[in-house]
Design a protein around this motif. Sequence first.
Motif, PDB file in Angstrom:
ATOM      1  N   GLU A 294      20.459 -34.304 -49.303  1.00  0.00           N
ATOM      2  CA  GLU A 294      20.047 -35.226 -48.252  1.00  0.00           C
ATOM      3  C   GLU A 294      21.040 -36.375 -48.084  1.00  0.00           C
ATOM      4  O   GLU A 294      21.145 -36.983 -47.023  1.00  0.00           O
ATOM      5  N   ASP A 295      21.766 -36.690 -49.163  1.00  0.00           N
ATOM      6  CA  ASP A 295      22.770 -37.758 -49.091  1.00  0.00           C
ATOM      7  C   ASP A 295      24.108 -37.240 -48.590  1.00  0.00           C
ATOM      8  O   ASP A 295      25.119 -37.933 -48.673  1.00  0.00           O
ATOM      9  N   GLU A 296      24.119 -35.976 -48.101  1.00  0.00           N
ATOM     10  CA  GLU A 296      25.295 -35.332 -47.529  1.00  0.00           C
ATOM     11  C   GLU A 296      26.353 -35.007 -48.575  1.00  0.00           C
ATOM     12  O   GLU A 296      27.492 -34.698 -48.230  1.00  0.00           O
ATOM     13  N   ASP A 297      25.998 -35.080 -49.865  1.00  0.00           N
ATOM     14  CA  ASP A 297      26.885 -34.615 -50.930  1.00  0.00           C
ATOM     15  C   ASP A 297      26.654 -33.130 -51.166  1.00  0.00           C
ATOM     16  O   ASP A 297      25.549 -32.616 -50.949  1.00  0.00           O
TER      17      ASP A 297
ATOM     18  N   PRO B  77      29.454 -31.177 -58.766  1.00  0.00           N
ATOM     19  CA  PRO B  77      29.634 -31.737 -57.420  1.00  0.00           C
ATOM     20  C   PRO B  77      30.928 -31.247 -56.786  1.00  0.00           C
ATOM     21  O   PRO B  77      31.908 -30.969 -57.478  1.00  0.00           O
ATOM     22  N   VAL B  78      30.907 -31.159 -55.458  1.00  0.00           N
ATOM     23  CA  VAL B  78      32.070 -30.701 -54.701  1.00  0.00           C
ATOM     24  C   VAL B  78      32.324 -31.684 -53.569  1.00  0.00           C
ATOM     25  O   VAL B  78      31.389 -32.106 -52.882  1.00  0.00           O
ATOM     26  N   LYS B  79      33.599 -32.044 -53.393  1.00  0.00           N
ATOM     27  CA  LYS B  79      33.990 -32.938 -52.323  1.00  0.00           C
ATOM     28  C   LYS B  79      34.954 -32.226 -51.387  1.00  0.00           C
ATOM     29  O   LYS B  79      35.554 -31.208 -51.745  1.00  0.00           O
TER      30      LYS B  79
ATOM     31  N   ARG C 223      17.493 -35.872 -37.143  1.00  0.00           N
ATOM     32  CA  ARG C 223      18.662 -35.633 -36.308  1.00  0.00           C
ATOM     33  C   ARG C 223      19.909 -36.031 -37.058  1.00  0.00           C
ATOM     34  O   ARG C 223      20.503 -37.037 -36.814  1.00  0.00           O
ATOM     35  N   VAL C 224      20.268 -35.273 -38.018  1.00  0.00           N
ATOM     36  CA  VAL C 224      21.297 -35.562 -38.942  1.00  0.00           C
ATOM     37  C   VAL C 224      22.541 -35.406 -38.238  1.00  0.00           C
ATOM     38  O   VAL C 224      22.954 -34.386 -38.173  1.00  0.00           O
ATOM     39  N   SER C 225      23.001 -36.167 -37.861  1.00  0.00           N
ATOM     40  CA  SER C 225      24.136 -35.604 -37.985  1.00  0.00           C
ATOM     41  C   SER C 225      25.210 -34.829 -37.493  1.00  0.00           C
ATOM     42  O   SER C 225      26.212 -35.023 -38.027  1.00  0.00           O
ATOM     43  N   GLN C 226      24.904 -33.940 -36.534  1.00  0.00           N
ATOM     44  CA  GLN C 226      26.037 -33.220 -35.965  1.00  0.00           C
ATOM     45  C   GLN C 226      26.951 -34.213 -35.264  1.00  0.00           C
ATOM     46  O   GLN C 226      28.162 -34.136 -35.371  1.00  0.00           O
TER      47      GLN C 226
END
Length: 605
Positions: free
Chosen positions: A108-111, A135-137, A574-577
Motif C-alpha cells: 500500500e505504501d507503493e514499495d 525489498p526491491v527498488k 484512485r491510486v495512482s496511475q
Amino acid sequence: MEILTAPAQALVDTVCLLLERWPMAGQWYMAFIRFVFPVLAILIVFRAVRSLLRIPHTPETWGQLSLPNGTPILLTHWENIIGRSKNADVYLNYPSISRQHAALCRGEDEDWTVYDLDSKGGTLVNGRPVEGSAPVKLGDTITLGGVPLVFLPQTVAEREELEEKRRAERPAAIWPSFLWLTVFQVLACLQLLVAMGAEATAAVPMAFFGLTVVMWVYFAALRCTHCVGFELETIAFFLSTLSLSVTASSAPGSLFKQFLAILLGLVLFIVLGLFLRDLERVQKIRWLMAAGAIGLLGITLVLGQAKYGAVNWISIGGFSFQPSEIAKICYIFAGSATLERLFRKRNLTLFIVLTGVCIGLLGLMSDFGTAAIFFITFLVIAYLRSGDWTTLSLICGAAVFGAGIIVKFKPYILDRFATWGHAWEAASTTGYQQTRTMSAAASGGLLGMGAGNGWLHKIAAADTDLVFGMLCEEWGLLIAVLAVVCIIALAFFAARAVRVGRSSFYTIAACAAGSLLVFQTSLNVFGSVDLLPLTGVTFPFVSNGGSAMMSAWGLLAYLKATDTRENASFAIRRVSQRRLTEQARRRAEPIDDPFADQEAADEED
C-alpha cells in the motif's frame, strides 16, 4: 410517517374511485401493460449488460521487468507470480526457473517486495540471496535461477498511452436506464393498485416511491464525486423492484420491511465498498471476519428456531433474521484475504478449517442448501489461489465421505430429497410445492397474468423458495428469464474484470461472490421446477426476505470493487496511475539544452 402516508392514501383512494367509475379502464390497462413491461425490462437490462460486457478493460501497469535481451514484461497486478508455468502472471520459459519461482508484490505504501516460493534455482536481489522475502527498488536486478531481470518503471510515453486507452473505456451514461427503470416502477405500482382494488393500501405507492427516490439520490450523490459506471447498481435496483412487486402480491404487510431491507442493503454495499479501499486494513480484520462467520452460525445453532426443517432463523422482538446470509459475506471476506498470498501455504490449511467448521455448523442446523453454497464457494476460492486440482479432488472426496456419514446418522435427510424428479407422482404430498409452481409458471405464459393477479402466492414459501414460479406467473417467462440473465451477467462481469484486477483479493472475492450468486440462483430456479432438489435457498435480490436482500447487496460490493475502469468504482482507491505518470515524467532524462534552465527561470519570473 402520517405526513407521508396521507398523500399516498389519497392517491390510492383516487385510483380506487376511478376504477369504480370506469371498471373497463382497469381491465384495458392490465391488458395493455403486459406488453409494455417486457420492452421496458429489456431496455433497462440490455443497456447495463452491454456496457458491462463489451468494454475492453485495458490492464493497469505498475512497473516492468527487463529480460537479458532487453525485452520488457509489464507488471499488471499488485501481486505477480513469476515462473515457468503458463498460468503465472509473468511467464518465463527458462529451464532453470521453477514453475512458480517467486512473487513480486506491491504494498500500500507503493514499495515492492520479492518472495521466493521455495524455488530450486533460488532468488537473488542485486546478487544477495533472498531468504523468504526482500525489498526491491526501481533499478534493482532480480535473478531467478540464474536469469537476471531488471526492475524498471514505465516510460512517460508508455504510461501516457495507457492513460489515453483507459480514458476511452469510460462507462456509457447509465441515466437512461435509470429513467426507464423509474417508468417501470411507476407502471408496476399502478398495476398492483389496479389488481388490489378496494384492498389496496398506501404501503404500495410509498414503497415504490421510496425505492425510486433512493435510487436517484444514490446516483446523484456519486455523480457529484465524479463517479461513473452504475451498471451493477442498475441490475440490482431492477431486481429489487421485482422483489417489491412479489412482496406486494404475497405479503403486502411486509412491504415496508422489504423496502427497509433494500435501503440497509444499499448502505451495507456502500460501507463495505469504502472499507475495501485499504487492503492493509482488510488483511488486519480478516480473522475478525472469520470469527464473525463462525459466530453467526454458532449463535444460530444455539438460539435459532426451526423453519421449513432447518434451524436457521433467529427471532427478536417480532423480527426474524437469518444470520447465515450475513455469514456468506464474512466467509468470502475472510477466505479471500487469508489466501491473498499464494506463497503462505498455511493459509490454505486455515481456510480449509474455517470451511469445515462453517459447513459442519450448517449441517447441524440441517441447512444443507446453504452448506452446498459454502462448499462451492470454497472450491472457487481455493482453486483461484492454489490451482491444485489434486488437492481439491481429495477435498471433494472427503466432502462426499462426510455427507455419507451425516446421512447415516440422520437418515431422515434423504426423505427431503426423495421427491426430486418425481414431484408429479406425489403431487398432493411431498411434491405439492413443485407441482403448483410449475402449473403457475405455465399459466403465466410469455407475458404473465399481471402483478397481483396470480394465485401461487397462496402456497407456502411462494415468495422465497418458489419465487421464480411467481415471476413466471405474474410477470411472464420473458421477465423471469431476464432476471436470471441479470445474475449470470454479474458473474460474467466478475470473470472478465478479474483478468485486469489490481490485487488477488479483489479477484478472488469477486469470483467467489459471482459464483455464489449464480449457484444460489440455480438452486432456487431449478429446485422450484423439480430439476434439482428443493433446498430452500432464495433468489438473490428478488425473494422476499430482509437478510437475503442485505446479503445480495453486500456480495455486490465485491463485484464493484473489482471494476478498474476510470472512476467506475468508489471501492478502489484512485491510486495512482496519474501519480505514477508524474513520477515517471520526473525520472525521465532532462533535455540536453544549455538554455533550458535559464528559460525555466524566466518563465517562473
